[in-house]
Design an enzyme around this catalytic site. Sequence first.
Site, PDB file in Angstrom:
ATOM      1  N   HIS A  52      62.731 -33.127  -4.206  1.00  0.00           N
ATOM      2  CA  HIS A  52      63.445 -31.842  -4.321  1.00  0.00           C
ATOM      3  C   HIS A  52      64.968 -32.000  -4.291  1.00  0.00           C
ATOM      4  CE1 HIS A  52      59.815 -29.431  -4.180  1.00  0.00           C
ATOM      5  NE2 HIS A  52      59.419 -30.101  -3.118  1.00  0.00           N
ATOM      6  N   SER A 100      55.217 -31.399  -6.036  1.00  0.00           N
ATOM      7  CA  SER A 100      55.563 -30.198  -5.289  1.00  0.00           C
ATOM      8  C   SER A 100      56.403 -29.285  -6.169  1.00  0.00           C
ATOM      9  CB  SER A 100      56.343 -30.581  -4.027  1.00  0.00           C
ATOM     10  OG  SER A 100      56.650 -29.457  -3.243  1.00  0.00           O
ATOM     11  N   GLU A 125      61.562 -26.052 -10.618  1.00  0.00           N
ATOM     12  CA  GLU A 125      61.447 -27.508 -10.701  1.00  0.00           C
ATOM     13  C   GLU A 125      60.093 -27.959 -10.183  1.00  0.00           C
ATOM     14  OE1 GLU A 125      61.401 -29.676  -7.836  1.00  0.00           O
ATOM     15  OE2 GLU A 125      62.106 -28.379  -6.245  1.00  0.00           O
TER      16      GLU A 125
END
Length: 156
Positions: A52, A100, A125
């Site tokens: 992330h 994720s 994303e």
Amino acid sequence: MNEPSDPGALKLSGYASVFGVTDHSGDIVMAGAFARSLAAGGAGRIRMLFQHEAGEPVGVWDEMFEDARGLFVRGRILSAGPRSRAARSLVAQGAVDGLSIGFRTVRSRPRPGGGRVLTELDLWEVSIVTFPMLGTARLTVHAPARQPGPQAAHAA
């Protein structure tokens, strides 16, 4: 799918989200939650990140769609950049295999006992991660076709 040439890219695919399954925070993503977001620009507008970390994308998503199981993604970790090379190496060696999603909630409702039922998400994303919030969100590496080398001729 038109892929520019990057001979060092690592191809991968998997489910970034699985419908109807409770994640570690108590949230459940429902079928159709990504439909509007994907229609707005498809895989090309969704960034591939590592852990992330938005400062340095590590690759590109070539394909992304919802099916009966969940949000399926297919892409490439590129060979340019130090973060890309580190991510590619860790994924290739099997040290990192989670996916994720990063999103903004558009529509949801509370779940009895905690968490949310997510019915519409603005997907920003999909990250390659060590520990996914949804344990079933995993990737598969697609090895390039092996070229027979001099040793293959002697193996017979």
